[in-house]
Motif scaffolding. Structure first.
Motif, PDB file in Angstrom:
ATOM      1  N   ARG A 117      -1.015   4.953   7.782  1.00 11.45           N
ATOM      2  CA  ARG A 117      -1.328   4.794   9.203  1.00 11.45           C
ATOM      3  C   ARG A 117      -2.732   4.266   9.374  1.00 11.45           C
ATOM      4  O   ARG A 117      -3.058   3.420  10.138  1.00 11.45           O
ATOM      5  N   ASP A 118      -3.695   5.012   8.789  1.00 13.05           N
ATOM      6  CA  ASP A 118      -4.932   4.553   8.666  1.00 13.05           C
ATOM      7  C   ASP A 118      -5.097   3.234   8.180  1.00 13.05           C
ATOM      8  O   ASP A 118      -6.126   2.378   8.528  1.00 13.05           O
ATOM      9  N   ARG A 160      -7.224  16.187 -11.038  1.00  5.49           N
ATOM     10  CA  ARG A 160      -7.061  17.846 -10.337  1.00  5.49           C
ATOM     11  C   ARG A 160      -5.909  18.479 -10.459  1.00  5.49           C
ATOM     12  O   ARG A 160      -6.054  19.832 -10.417  1.00  5.49           O
ATOM     13  N   PHE A 187      -0.250  15.833  -3.110  1.00  7.75           N
ATOM     14  CA  PHE A 187      -1.237  14.981  -2.271  1.00  7.75           C
ATOM     15  C   PHE A 187      -0.717  13.922  -1.513  1.00  7.75           C
ATOM     16  O   PHE A 187      -0.732  13.905  -0.476  1.00  7.75           O
ATOM     17  N   THR A 225      -9.320   7.221  -6.717  1.00 13.96           N
ATOM     18  CA  THR A 225      -8.818   8.536  -6.324  1.00 13.96           C
ATOM     19  C   THR A 225      -7.621   8.749  -6.683  1.00 13.96           C
ATOM     20  O   THR A 225      -7.294  10.087  -6.979  1.00 13.96           O
ATOM     21  N   ARG A 285      -5.313  28.474  -4.165  1.00 16.24           N
ATOM     22  CA  ARG A 285      -4.814  27.766  -2.830  1.00 16.24           C
ATOM     23  C   ARG A 285      -4.576  28.779  -2.072  1.00 16.24           C
ATOM     24  O   ARG A 285      -4.610  28.655  -0.749  1.00 16.24           O
ATOM     25  N   PHE A 317      -8.530  10.593  -9.875  1.00 14.69           N
ATOM     26  CA  PHE A 317      -9.227  11.519  -9.740  1.00 14.69           C
ATOM     27  C   PHE A 317      -8.157  12.840  -9.081  1.00 14.69           C
ATOM     28  O   PHE A 317      -8.196  14.093  -9.621  1.00 14.69           O
ATOM     29  N   GLN A 318      -7.173  12.298  -8.324  1.00 16.99           N
ATOM     30  CA  GLN A 318      -6.160  13.299  -7.896  1.00 16.99           C
ATOM     31  C   GLN A 318      -5.288  13.931  -8.896  1.00 16.99           C
ATOM     32  O   GLN A 318      -4.752  15.116  -8.999  1.00 16.99           O
ATOM     33  N   TYR A 357       0.119   8.484  -6.230  1.00 15.37           N
ATOM     34  CA  TYR A 357      -0.682   9.845  -6.110  1.00 15.37           C
ATOM     35  C   TYR A 357       0.350  11.006  -6.641  1.00 15.37           C
ATOM     36  O   TYR A 357       1.528  10.931  -6.623  1.00 15.37           O
ATOM     37  N   GLU A 401       1.199  15.660   1.531  1.00 12.68           N
ATOM     38  CA  GLU A 401       0.413  16.030   2.409  1.00 12.68           C
ATOM     39  C   GLU A 401      -0.371  14.989   3.394  1.00 12.68           C
ATOM     40  O   GLU A 401      -0.707  15.111   4.390  1.00 12.68           O
ATOM     41  N   PHE A 402      -0.706  13.994   2.586  1.00 13.64           N
ATOM     42  CA  PHE A 402      -1.532  12.976   3.264  1.00 13.64           C
ATOM     43  C   PHE A 402      -1.021  11.473   3.306  1.00 13.64           C
ATOM     44  O   PHE A 402      -1.836  10.761   3.997  1.00 13.64           O
ATOM     45  N   ASP A 436     -11.000   1.903  -4.115  1.00  9.30           N
ATOM     46  CA  ASP A 436     -10.551   3.491  -3.803  1.00  9.30           C
ATOM     47  C   ASP A 436      -9.479   4.015  -4.293  1.00  9.30           C
ATOM     48  O   ASP A 436      -9.471   4.879  -4.624  1.00  9.30           O
ATOM     49  N   GLU A 440      -0.513   9.928   6.552  1.00 13.77           N
ATOM     50  CA  GLU A 440      -1.863   9.495   7.514  1.00 13.77           C
ATOM     51  C   GLU A 440      -2.397   8.344   6.814  1.00 13.77           C
ATOM     52  O   GLU A 440      -3.303   7.416   7.676  1.00 13.77           O
ATOM     53  N   MET A 441      -2.506   8.333   5.346  1.00 10.44           N
ATOM     54  CA  MET A 441      -3.286   7.522   4.778  1.00 10.44           C
ATOM     55  C   MET A 441      -2.524   5.800   5.069  1.00 10.44           C
ATOM     56  O   MET A 441      -3.366   4.857   5.302  1.00 10.44           O
ATOM     57  N   TYR A 476       0.733  -1.247   0.076  1.00 11.76           N
ATOM     58  CA  TYR A 476       0.140   0.093  -0.053  1.00 11.76           C
ATOM     59  C   TYR A 476       0.723   1.138   0.055  1.00 11.76           C
ATOM     60  O   TYR A 476       0.580   2.262  -0.548  1.00 11.76           O
TER      61      TYR A 476
END
Lengths: 148, 101
Positions: free
Chosen positions: A37-38, A74, A27, A67, A146, A70-71, A23, A30-31, A63, A34-35, A16
């Motif tokens: 860890r989750d 963006r 993104f 995503t 932003r 999508f990212q 990504y 920034e995340f 997911d 956390e992702m 993972y």
């Protein structure tokens, strides 16, 4: 997220974490930590449930695919790449059609080489110019938004 | 809306938001990490959610998020809109009155 994947992690978590590199950089910076860890916490919970791990993996894959596309969309980069590819191709096609419709004397061999170089440089310049233009048009306004 | 609603009660970290959304929807909505953090990113860009500066001894590694004033107002407006919609549906007997909480 740290630049290397720790070796002591379970295989799921390592895969993972590796996939998180797909990504867009902003993104991810920034995340991603956390992702990851989750994901570890959710994996522990899914392992406790019967048959939960298979469903969990399928959900995470869906997911991720949804995503990550999508990212990237963006960021505006796919549009920039598309225009950067289409504009030079279209221009060269147009030039070729024009040259077919107008009588052009075929140059001698040394001139043909020069013509090829000029064409190549033109295409490269067009790619650079269209990339710059698209960056200014798509990415710059997004950064301004932003900042606000 | 689910994320805003999950943050209405208190500030939460990402995984707690996922769990809260799952709890509020009786497990019908399960957000993956990509969906959750993509949503949080957009909500933060809109100024509806902000990251909370927390004391290091609480949980050093987690990032906590909370609703801003604008986010709370947006949530209230959306809830009012949904409430009005449900009232119309009730009047047309599309929603049973027994579902009224």
């Amino acid at each position: 997220m740290s630049s290397t994947i720790p070796r002591n992690l379970p295989i799921d978590a390592r895969i993972y974490r590796a996939f998180l590199y797909l990504y867009p950089p902003q993104f991810r910076r920034e995340f991603a930590e956390e992702m990851a860890r989750d994901f570890n916490e959710a994996t522990s919970e899914a392992q406790a449930a019967r048959g939960g791990l298979v469903t969990f993996r399928a959900r995470i894959c869906a997911d991720f695919l949804k995503t990550v596309l999508f990212q990237w969309a963006r960021t505006g980069l796919p549009a920039i790449a598309l225009v950067a590819a289409i504009v030079p191709l279209y221009t060269v096609t147009l030039l070729a059609r024009l040259s077919q419709s107008t009588p052009v004397s075929i140059p001698t061999e040394p001139d043909a080489e020069m013509l090829a170089i000029v064409l190549l440089v033109t295409v490269v310049l067009l790619i650079v110019v269209s990339t710059i233009l698209m960056t200014v048009l798509f990415v710059h306004p997004r950064l301004k938004r932003r900042a606000r | 809306v689910h994320v805003l609603l999950a943050l209405a009660g208190s500030e939460r970290h990402g995984y707690a938001i996922q769990k809260e959304v799952q709890r509020q929807t009786d497990g019908r909505v399960r957000m993956g990490p990509g969906t959750l953090y993509g949503t949080l990113q957009r909500l933060m860009e809109s100024g509806w959610v902000e990251e909370v500066e927390r004391a290091r001894d609480v949980d050093d590694r987690r990032r906590y998020y909370r609703l801003t004033k604008g986010g709370r107002e947006a949530l209230k407006a959306e809830m009012a809109r949904l409430d009005a919609l449900v009232k119309v549906a009730r009047a047309q007997r599309l929603v049973s009155d027994t579902t009224r909480g």
